[in-house]
Design an enzyme around this catalytic site. Structure first.
Site, short mmCIF file in Angstrom:
data_model
loop_
_atom_site.label_atom_id
_atom_site.label_comp_id
_atom_site.label_asym_id
_atom_site.label_seq_id
_atom_site.Cartn_x
_atom_site.Cartn_y
_atom_site.Cartn_z
N GLY A 169 -57.26 44.28 -59.64
CA GLY A 169 -58.59 43.82 -60.00
C GLY A 169 -58.63 42.48 -60.71
CB THR A 170 -56.64 41.02 -63.47
OG1 THR A 170 -56.98 42.01 -64.43
CG2 THR A 170 -56.54 39.66 -64.16
CD GLN A 224 -63.50 52.97 -64.25
OE1 GLN A 224 -63.03 54.07 -64.01
NE2 GLN A 224 -62.80 52.02 -64.86
CG HIS A 229 -54.35 51.06 -61.96
ND1 HIS A 229 -54.69 51.51 -63.21
CD2 HIS A 229 -54.85 49.81 -61.87
CE1 HIS A 229 -55.36 50.57 -63.85
NE2 HIS A 229 -55.47 49.53 -63.05
CB THR A 251 -42.92 38.82 -49.66
OG1 THR A 251 -42.21 37.64 -49.27
CG2 THR A 251 -42.55 39.97 -48.75
CB CYS A 258 -58.18 45.44 -70.59
SG CYS A 258 -57.70 45.90 -68.91
#
Length: 376
Positions: A71-72, A179, A201, A237, A326
């Protein structure tokens, strides 16, 4: 009795089928997808099959999916590359005050580079105003980045309404759907979304893998430079085991399972609230219960300090949180609750987040509710 994990908004345990898929890939498909020999072709076929599975979940074209680290990276790519590639058209961006730090900190960086950012406020339920959005939208607005569902209070934001407004405007529309993906049915083309970020995740997939949906016609350069992987859109890669694990997690998220899970999570929420009411414990819910992610429950217990409560629950074997993973290690209060209630309010130190997910049972939630009452 074992520990009970109720912090799925922070991260989720990997599904056993995901682990098996990744092990199979690591053992049997180690080739580089960019190689032209048989080992590479086998890996490339796995890569493109995974891309199709992910694309099908959003009802988009497979080549509109760019695999990345999560996501970041997706947020940074969408925001930074749109800003720098379109700055000749305008330097104004719109977001909200309750975004994930991956969006907010990227916007703050752009402000230092001469861009102007409008941060839409929220009311005490954590909702933004469409009227405020309309007022903020300008001719020189080049990007709107608004999250699909908030990770701390669970509110769903008015993505459809914003997308409809932007259909008549040249600004790109990005949403951090990290989310919400897996809990909500998301079809970007129907919603007017140009760019969308996802992280594996959060859906019982592996960490360090995700994807960015980039609509055909959206022209932004890659964030990472190097090789020509991902059709020259993201160098490096490909993490084939992670990508295939992500695709397996997506496969598991069928519509029927999603609806059943969401109904179960709403039942878990009610079980906890009923237990507090039975024991005459005062509480309030942070966020809007009428329009929210069903797996996130943010509670305020007046007079109870949240970090002490979290510690007592942890000693009992229960894992919850007091905000975004976070920022949880930071002594600063939740920026989401601060935006809702203002600075200095005791609400900021009285709130906890409980979030449900794969593996949680009614018996576990009942035990947690008993433990919560005991800790309070």
């Amino acid at each position: 009795m074992g520990n009970i994990y109720l912090d799925h908004a922070a991260t989720t345990p990997m599904h056993p089928l995901v682990i098996k898929e990744m092990m199979d890939i690591m053992e049997g498909t180690f080739g580089n997808p960019s190689s032209i020999h048989g080992f590479g072709r086998m890996a490339h076929e796995k890569l493109e099959n995974a891309r199709q599975i992910v694309a099908d979940s959003l009802h988009v074209r497979s080549h509109e999916i760019i695999f990345n680290s999560g996501g970041t990276e997706g947020d940074n790519t969408a925001i930074l590359e749109t800003a720098f590639s379109r700055q000749n058209e305008g330097k104004h961006l719109i977001t909200t005050v309750i975004e994930h730090p991956a969006v907010l900190n990227t916007m703050k960086y752009l402000e230092k580079k001469g861009f102007e950012v409008t941060y839409l406020p929220v009311d005490q339920k954590g909702n933004i105003s469409i009227a405020d959005f309309r007022s903020a939208l300008r001719e020189d607005t080049i990007l709107v980045s608004i999250m699909y569902g908030n990770n701390e209070i669970g509110n769903l934001l008015p993505i459809k309404e914003i997308g409809e407004i932007l259909r008549e405007h040249p600004a790109y529309f990005h949403t951090d759907a990290v989310q919400a993906y897996g809990n909500q049915t998301i079809h970007p083309q129907e919603l007017g979304i140009d760019l969308l970020s996802i992280s594996g995740h959060k859906i019982n997939g592996p960490k360090g893998i995700g994807f960015l949906y980039k609509r055909d016609g959206v022209n932004i350069p890659p964030l990472l430079l190097g090789g020509e992987q991902e059709e020259k859109r993201r160098a490096g890669t490909e993490n084939l085991a992670g990508i295939c694990g992500l695709a397996k997690a997506v496969e598991i998220l069928t519509l029927e399972e999603r609806e059943a899970r969401n109904k179960k999570y709403l039942g878990f929420q009610q079980l906890i609230l009923d237990k507090l009411a039975e024991n005459e414990i005062e509480y309030a819910i942070n966020g809007d219960l009428t329009n929210k992610l069903p797996h996130v429950l943010n509670l305020r217990i007046p007079g109870i300090v949240n970090d002490l409560l979290l510690m007592k629950l942890d000693l009992q074997g229960f894992a919850i949180s007091i905000g975004s993973a976070c920022t949880a290690g930071n002594i600063e209060p939740s920026h989401v609750l601060e935006a809702m209630y203002g600075k200095g309010t005791p609400f900021l130190k009285e709130s906890i987040r409980i979030s449900f997910g794969y593996g949680n049972t009614e018996e576990e939630v009942q035990r947690f509710a008993d433990g919560l009452v005991k800790a309070i």
